[in-house]
Design a protein around this motif. Structure first.
Motif, mmCIF file in Angstrom:
data_model
loop_
_atom_site.group_PDB
_atom_site.id
_atom_site.type_symbol
_atom_site.label_atom_id
_atom_site.label_comp_id
_atom_site.label_asym_id
_atom_site.label_seq_id
_atom_site.Cartn_x
_atom_site.Cartn_y
_atom_site.Cartn_z
ATOM 1 N N TYR A 83 26.042 101.941 -17.778
ATOM 2 C CA TYR A 83 24.598 101.552 -18.053
ATOM 3 C C TYR A 83 24.322 100.140 -17.640
ATOM 4 O O TYR A 83 24.768 99.232 -18.437
ATOM 5 C CB TYR A 83 23.853 101.969 -19.430
ATOM 6 N N ARG A 84 23.189 99.824 -16.758
ATOM 7 C CA ARG A 84 23.015 98.263 -16.179
ATOM 8 C C ARG A 84 24.012 97.534 -16.169
ATOM 9 O O ARG A 84 24.217 96.618 -16.755
ATOM 10 C CB ARG A 84 21.982 97.810 -17.455
ATOM 11 N N GLN A 85 25.047 98.076 -15.064
ATOM 12 C CA GLN A 85 26.030 97.224 -14.808
ATOM 13 C C GLN A 85 27.368 96.881 -16.152
ATOM 14 O O GLN A 85 27.968 96.139 -15.852
ATOM 15 C CB GLN A 85 25.807 95.705 -14.342
ATOM 16 N N LYS A 86 27.064 97.843 -17.194
ATOM 17 C CA LYS A 86 28.162 97.785 -17.973
ATOM 18 C C LYS A 86 28.740 98.896 -18.177
ATOM 19 O O LYS A 86 28.077 100.191 -18.311
ATOM 20 C CB LYS A 86 27.392 97.510 -19.604
ATOM 21 N N LEU A 87 30.175 99.088 -18.042
ATOM 22 C CA LEU A 87 31.003 100.349 -18.098
ATOM 23 C C LEU A 87 31.463 100.430 -19.478
ATOM 24 O O LEU A 87 32.233 99.525 -20.231
ATOM 25 C CB LEU A 87 32.009 100.220 -17.076
ATOM 26 N N TYR A 88 31.219 101.558 -20.152
ATOM 27 C CA TYR A 88 31.589 102.011 -21.513
ATOM 28 C C TYR A 88 32.660 102.922 -21.358
ATOM 29 O O TYR A 88 32.821 103.847 -20.618
ATOM 30 C CB TYR A 88 30.520 102.697 -22.323
ATOM 31 N N VAL A 89 34.051 102.568 -21.911
ATOM 32 C CA VAL A 89 35.085 103.314 -22.096
ATOM 33 C C VAL A 89 35.633 104.022 -23.383
ATOM 34 O O VAL A 89 35.837 102.933 -24.306
ATOM 35 C CB VAL A 89 36.350 102.671 -21.248
ATOM 36 N N ALA A 90 35.652 105.157 -23.598
ATOM 37 C CA ALA A 90 36.192 105.630 -24.879
ATOM 38 C C ALA A 90 38.119 105.457 -24.743
ATOM 39 O O ALA A 90 38.467 105.606 -23.928
ATOM 40 C CB ALA A 90 36.133 107.206 -24.811
ATOM 41 N N ASP A 91 38.264 104.626 -25.856
ATOM 42 C CA ASP A 91 39.644 104.115 -26.097
ATOM 43 C C ASP A 91 40.177 104.530 -27.546
ATOM 44 O O ASP A 91 40.171 103.734 -28.270
ATOM 45 C CB ASP A 91 39.673 102.911 -25.650
ATOM 46 N N ARG A 97 33.129 97.809 -23.925
ATOM 47 C CA ARG A 97 32.214 97.767 -22.858
ATOM 48 C C ARG A 97 32.838 96.700 -21.836
ATOM 49 O O ARG A 97 33.257 95.599 -22.234
ATOM 50 C CB ARG A 97 31.238 97.229 -23.306
ATOM 51 N N ILE A 98 32.582 96.901 -20.458
ATOM 52 C CA ILE A 98 33.168 96.087 -19.452
ATOM 53 C C ILE A 98 31.988 95.610 -18.719
ATOM 54 O O ILE A 98 31.187 96.407 -17.997
ATOM 55 C CB ILE A 98 34.024 96.876 -18.545
ATOM 56 N N ASP A 99 31.990 94.392 -18.301
ATOM 57 C CA ASP A 99 30.843 94.039 -17.293
ATOM 58 C C ASP A 99 31.274 93.959 -16.084
ATOM 59 O O ASP A 99 32.141 93.703 -15.573
ATOM 60 C CB ASP A 99 30.397 92.294 -17.538
ATOM 61 N N THR A 100 30.672 95.147 -15.217
ATOM 62 C CA THR A 100 31.221 95.516 -13.861
ATOM 63 C C THR A 100 31.137 94.036 -12.867
ATOM 64 O O THR A 100 31.743 94.130 -11.807
ATOM 65 C CB THR A 100 30.421 96.400 -13.212
ATOM 66 N N ARG A 101 30.316 93.159 -13.247
ATOM 67 C CA ARG A 101 30.257 91.950 -12.259
ATOM 68 C C ARG A 101 31.305 91.184 -12.509
ATOM 69 O O ARG A 101 31.703 90.424 -11.399
ATOM 70 C CB ARG A 101 28.629 91.320 -12.706
ATOM 71 N N THR A 102 32.027 91.108 -13.674
ATOM 72 C CA THR A 102 32.991 90.082 -13.865
ATOM 73 C C THR A 102 34.326 90.547 -14.271
ATOM 74 O O THR A 102 35.517 89.891 -14.358
ATOM 75 C CB THR A 102 32.504 89.229 -15.344
ATOM 76 N N ASP A 106 33.354 92.477 -22.467
ATOM 77 C CA ASP A 106 32.503 91.662 -23.209
ATOM 78 C C ASP A 106 32.028 92.115 -24.712
ATOM 79 O O ASP A 106 31.315 91.553 -25.396
ATOM 80 C CB ASP A 106 31.062 91.433 -22.554
ATOM 81 N N LYS A 107 32.330 93.381 -25.245
ATOM 82 C CA LYS A 107 32.146 93.911 -26.472
ATOM 83 C C LYS A 107 32.952 95.379 -26.680
ATOM 84 O O LYS A 107 33.231 95.921 -25.824
ATOM 85 C CB LYS A 107 30.518 94.419 -26.446
ATOM 86 N N VAL A 108 33.292 95.204 -27.946
ATOM 87 C CA VAL A 108 34.063 96.482 -28.364
ATOM 88 C C VAL A 108 33.380 97.179 -29.615
ATOM 89 O O VAL A 108 33.005 96.205 -30.578
ATOM 90 C CB VAL A 108 35.682 96.054 -28.944
ATOM 91 N N TYR A 109 33.109 98.298 -29.638
ATOM 92 C CA TYR A 109 32.483 99.264 -30.667
ATOM 93 C C TYR A 109 33.507 99.968 -31.378
ATOM 94 O O TYR A 109 34.429 100.789 -30.658
ATOM 95 C CB TYR A 109 31.351 100.098 -30.182
#
Length: 269
Positions: A83-91, A97-102, A106-109
């Motif tokens: 969503y909006r260049q952010k990749l969310y990965v179940a772990d 959450r990964i910023d696909t541009r960099t 950038d965040k962990v839930y």
């Protein structure tokens, strides 16, 4: 990428490529239409091991590996959402959450009570739904917070998820049944039943779905009325079909094998 001759499994599906054997337990595939790239999650270790060995790869739609270890340091990466260049990965018990541009996390839930977070689907408004396969729950990330969205008796090792306009579709591995859950009321109804080891579900671009029966290597077409048709039985080739992706514009079905390769299949009428 291995050069192969096209092999037809049925009149509707043809193997068109297989990646090089560099992946390490590839579990899930997700297409990024803006970048025309496919993200592949690699477990690279024992299931549920918090070993830091997991990673995300970038795969071209022709089967060539662009970057094998694009983002690493994960534990047991499974399903993904974008969503909006952010990749969310179940772990396991967190969503990264990964910023696909960099290519930076950038965040962990955190979901400390989760047992085995498995698949992710993202709504058009950015709400993120995550299945807890062993905890029999579905979590939701909304307004930057992750909470249990639904816990119900009809959830039976929930795995694959897919958002539609009004519903969240869920595949149950244990009961072999799939349900649609209304996002607002949380009322549910059964879509279909009778498929072992339900894993991935994707829209087929024709008002139906493609689903995978993982361990036995089966792929099915599900029509709008819940009727199912066997698309391919790859178990005969000893191929596992995990969390699949489908690029409708290219009629391209992408299948992680939980081994060392990812396979591309072309669908036809």
């Amino acid at each position: 990428m291995a050069l192969i001759s096209a092999v037809t499994f049925s009149q509707n599906i043809t193997k068109v490529w297989e990646s090089d054997s560099l992946f390490l337990k590839p579990e899930s595939a997700l297409y990024d239409s803006e970048k025309n790239i496919v993200y592949i999650s690699n477990i690279n270790g024992e299931y549920l091991a918090k070993d830091g060995n997991g990673f995300i790869s970038k795969l071209k739609t022709n089967g060539e590996i662009e970057v094998l270890k694009w983002v690493d340091g994960l534990d047991n990466p499974q399903g993904m959402g974008l969503y909006r260049q952010k990749l969310y990965v179940a772990d396991i018990n967190r969503v990264v959450r990964i910023d696909t541009r960099t290519a930076k996390i950038d965040k962990v839930y955190h979901a400390d009570n989760a047992v085995f977070l498995n698949d992710i689907t993202v709504d058009a408004n950015g709400d993120i739904y995550v299945s807890d396969c062993f905890g029999n729950k579905i979590y939701k990330i909304s307004d930057e917070k992750m909470n249990v969205w639904i816990e119900s008796d009809f959830l039976s090792k929930p795995n694959g998820l897919l958002c539609t306009k009004n519903d969240v579709l869920v595949l149950n591995m244990e009961s072999k049944r799939a349900f649609a859950i209304n996002k607002l009321t949380k009322k549910s109804h059964q879509l279909f039943s009778g498929i072992d080891n339900l894993d991935g579900i994707v829209a087929d671009g024709r008002n139906g779905y493609i689903v995978s029966g993982a361990w036995q290597g089966q792929l099915f077409i599900i029509d709008a009325d819940g009727g199912k048709k066997l698309l391919a039985d790859l178990g005969k080739e000893k191929i596992i079909v995990a969390d699949i992706e489908y690029i409708a514009d290219e009629n391209l079905l992408i299948v992680p094998t939980l081994n060392k390769t990812v396979i591309g299949f072309r669908l036809s009428d």
